[in-house]
Design a protein around this motif. Sequence first.
Motif, PDB file in Angstrom:
ATOM      1  N   THR A 115       0.860  -1.172   0.000  1.00 12.45           N
ATOM      2  CA  THR A 115       0.000   0.000   0.000  1.00 12.45           C
ATOM      3  C   THR A 115       0.898   1.224   0.000  1.00 12.45           C
ATOM      4  N   ASP A 116       0.318   2.415   0.001  1.00 14.12           N
ATOM      5  CA  ASP A 116       1.096   3.649  -0.057  1.00 14.12           C
ATOM      6  C   ASP A 116       0.489   4.625   0.936  1.00 14.12           C
ATOM      7  N   ILE A 117       0.871   4.477   2.218  1.00 12.62           N
ATOM      8  CA  ILE A 117       0.254   5.290   3.261  1.00 12.62           C
ATOM      9  C   ILE A 117       1.296   5.824   4.236  1.00 12.62           C
ATOM     10  N   SER A 118       0.966   6.948   4.826  1.00 13.51           N
ATOM     11  CA  SER A 118       1.668   7.448   6.000  1.00 13.51           C
ATOM     12  C   SER A 118       0.621   7.858   7.019  1.00 13.51           C
ATOM     13  N   ILE A 119       0.908   7.577   8.286  1.00 12.00           N
ATOM     14  CA  ILE A 119       0.026   7.956   9.387  1.00 12.00           C
ATOM     15  C   ILE A 119       0.874   8.700  10.409  1.00 12.00           C
ATOM     16  N   TYR A 120       0.591   9.982  10.558  1.00 14.57           N
ATOM     17  CA  TYR A 120       1.288  10.807  11.541  1.00 14.57           C
ATOM     18  C   TYR A 120       0.457  10.886  12.823  1.00 14.57           C
ATOM     19  N   GLN A 121       1.135  10.826  13.970  1.00 18.95           N
ATOM     20  CA  GLN A 121       0.467  11.123  15.234  1.00 18.95           C
ATOM     21  C   GLN A 121       0.727  12.584  15.583  1.00 18.95           C
ATOM     22  N   LEU A 122      -0.329  13.298  15.974  1.00 19.96           N
ATOM     23  CA  LEU A 122      -0.223  14.717  16.271  1.00 19.96           C
ATOM     24  C   LEU A 122       0.046  14.966  17.751  1.00 19.96           C
ATOM     25  N   THR A 123       0.309  16.222  18.072  1.00 20.25           N
ATOM     26  CA  THR A 123       0.543  16.608  19.462  1.00 20.25           C
ATOM     27  C   THR A 123      -0.751  16.994  20.173  1.00 20.25           C
ATOM     28  N   ARG A 124      -1.860  17.035  19.449  1.00 27.74           N
ATOM     29  CA  ARG A 124      -3.146  17.412  20.037  1.00 27.74           C
ATOM     30  C   ARG A 124      -4.150  16.280  19.901  1.00 27.74           C
ATOM     31  N   THR A 125      -5.098  16.265  20.818  1.00 26.13           N
ATOM     32  CA  THR A 125      -6.155  15.261  20.784  1.00 26.13           C
ATOM     33  C   THR A 125      -7.282  15.725  19.868  1.00 26.13           C
ATOM     34  N   TYR A 126      -8.180  14.778  19.546  1.00 26.22           N
ATOM     35  CA  TYR A 126      -9.365  15.142  18.765  1.00 26.22           C
ATOM     36  C   TYR A 126     -10.195  16.186  19.495  1.00 26.22           C
ATOM     37  N   ALA A 127     -10.324  16.036  20.812  1.00 22.12           N
ATOM     38  CA  ALA A 127     -11.132  16.977  21.598  1.00 22.12           C
ATOM     39  C   ALA A 127     -10.518  18.370  21.557  1.00 22.12           C
ATOM     40  N   GLN A 128      -9.195  18.466  21.612  1.00 22.37           N
ATOM     41  CA  GLN A 128      -8.540  19.771  21.558  1.00 22.37           C
ATOM     42  C   GLN A 128      -8.724  20.432  20.194  1.00 22.37           C
ATOM     43  N   ILE A 129      -8.633  19.647  19.137  1.00 22.44           N
ATOM     44  CA  ILE A 129      -8.838  20.188  17.793  1.00 22.44           C
ATOM     45  C   ILE A 129     -10.278  20.655  17.620  1.00 22.44           C
ATOM     46  N   GLN A 130     -11.214  19.869  18.123  1.00 21.27           N
ATOM     47  CA  GLN A 130     -12.628  20.233  18.048  1.00 21.27           C
ATOM     48  C   GLN A 130     -12.900  21.513  18.841  1.00 21.27           C
ATOM     49  N   SER A 131     -12.326  21.590  20.028  1.00 16.89           N
ATOM     50  CA  SER A 131     -12.575  22.746  20.888  1.00 16.89           C
ATOM     51  C   SER A 131     -11.985  24.025  20.303  1.00 16.89           C
ATOM     52  N   GLN A 132     -10.770  23.933  19.760  1.00 17.66           N
ATOM     53  CA  GLN A 132     -10.097  25.138  19.276  1.00 17.66           C
ATOM     54  C   GLN A 132     -10.557  25.570  17.898  1.00 17.66           C
ATOM     55  N   TYR A 133     -10.825  24.588  17.014  1.00 16.36           N
ATOM     56  CA  TYR A 133     -11.099  24.923  15.615  1.00 16.36           C
ATOM     57  C   TYR A 133     -12.501  24.546  15.152  1.00 16.36           C
ATOM     58  N   GLY A 134     -13.240  23.799  15.961  1.00 11.69           N
ATOM     59  CA  GLY A 134     -14.570  23.373  15.542  1.00 11.69           C
ATOM     60  C   GLY A 134     -14.548  22.331  14.446  1.00 11.69           C
ATOM     61  N   ILE A 135     -13.450  21.603  14.315  1.00 14.45           N
ATOM     62  CA  ILE A 135     -13.279  20.618  13.249  1.00 14.45           C
ATOM     63  C   ILE A 135     -13.245  19.208  13.850  1.00 14.45           C
ATOM     64  N   THR A 136     -14.062  18.324  13.284  1.00 14.52           N
ATOM     65  CA  THR A 136     -14.040  16.924  13.703  1.00 14.52           C
ATOM     66  C   THR A 136     -13.277  16.093  12.671  1.00 14.52           C
ATOM     67  N   ALA A 137     -12.701  15.014  13.148  1.00 16.86           N
ATOM     68  CA  ALA A 137     -11.917  14.139  12.273  1.00 16.86           C
ATOM     69  C   ALA A 137     -12.835  13.341  11.353  1.00 16.86           C
ATOM     70  N   LEU A 138     -12.309  12.963  10.192  1.00 19.74           N
ATOM     71  CA  LEU A 138     -12.999  12.044   9.301  1.00 19.74           C
ATOM     72  C   LEU A 138     -12.829  10.626   9.835  1.00 19.74           C
ATOM     73  N   THR A 139     -13.843   9.799   9.644  1.00 15.31           N
ATOM     74  CA  THR A 139     -13.811   8.431  10.164  1.00 15.31           C
ATOM     75  C   THR A 139     -13.402   7.449   9.079  1.00 15.31           C
ATOM     76  N   LEU A 140     -12.462   6.571   9.411  1.00 12.28           N
ATOM     77  CA  LEU A 140     -12.071   5.502   8.507  1.00 12.28           C
ATOM     78  C   LEU A 140     -13.148   4.435   8.486  1.00 12.28           C
ATOM     79  N   ASP A 141     -13.571   4.034   7.306  1.00 15.51           N
ATOM     80  CA  ASP A 141     -14.565   2.971   7.166  1.00 15.51           C
ATOM     81  C   ASP A 141     -13.867   1.630   7.370  1.00 15.51           C
ATOM     82  N   GLY A 142     -14.456   0.779   8.192  1.00 16.11           N
ATOM     83  CA  GLY A 142     -13.884  -0.538   8.416  1.00 16.11           C
ATOM     84  C   GLY A 142     -14.257  -1.544   7.351  1.00 16.11           C
ATOM     85  N   ALA A 143     -15.087  -1.144   6.387  1.00 16.21           N
ATOM     86  CA  ALA A 143     -15.529  -2.053   5.327  1.00 16.21           C
ATOM     87  C   ALA A 143     -14.860  -1.703   4.009  1.00 16.21           C
TER      88      ALA A 143
END
Length: 285
Positions: free
Chosen positions: A126-154
């Motif tokens: 495959t051709d992927i990179s996955i970076y871990q950030l310094t902030r949590t999803y809750a912190q990103i949501q609180s500061q920017y009002g942005i929620t993460a996209l969800t990976l489909d398990g199917a």
Amino acid sequence: MNKPLTGALLSLLLLGAAVGPAVAAPTAPTATPPTAPAATAAAVDFAGTVALSNCSGSVVRAPGSGPNDLALVLSNGHCLESGFPAAGEVVKDRPSSRSFSLLNSAGSKVGTLRASKVAYATMTDTDISIYQLTRTYAQIQSQYGITALTLDGARPTQGSAIKVVSGYWKRIYSCTVDGFAYRLKEGDWTWKDSVRYTSACNTIGGTSGSPVIDTATGKVVAVNNTGNEDGARCTVNNPCEVDQNGNMTVRQGINYAQQTYIVVPCIAPGNKIDLNRPGCTLPKP
């Protein structure tokens, strides 16, 4: 590959960068309502996507990720700041301070996110990179009002409507899943079970790493990575398809993505990439 942008290539592509998002025009209402309610397509925009220095990406979560988990950014292995991983190479937990421009629904930058490490990356199978950030999803949501996209398990299905959302170009491509390439060979690399787009998704350099979103669910089903530019066979920027019997097909002008349902079993509680989890088939170092 929908290659990272540098130097002269960036200058050339910028000449055509004024093209707006390829958003489908609304259809006119029918005079007679359907006998059964029509399925409602998920709204797909730029919220949660990111622009890298040379590629596109997105803030993603697994179905089991929690709000206090450190967030993840998905892109391509060939978008790593350290260069293309060699065939057979796997990067795991490598420190990184890479920055990402976070976009809102309109494609405007609302903030800068920073990585703490490359949690996983490869160009093998495959051709992927996955970076871990310094902030949590809750912190990103609180500061920017942005929620993460969800990976489909199917696994995505042939004929399903998709959108490829490029944070780099702030452009959305709309098409359907044309089919799947048993093996996709490009230069030294071989990828398994790649998504093949219909021709409407004519992605370009800089769209590498864009999330491919199923319009019915709003979930990420693949990550955009390459296309055959010149009609050449199995060379860099000219991938070829190889079937189970070894037959080779070249489709000039057709673009591809790597499926992401295979990532979901590898994400352990706490958003840790665990290659030994049951069902995880990602290559190991």
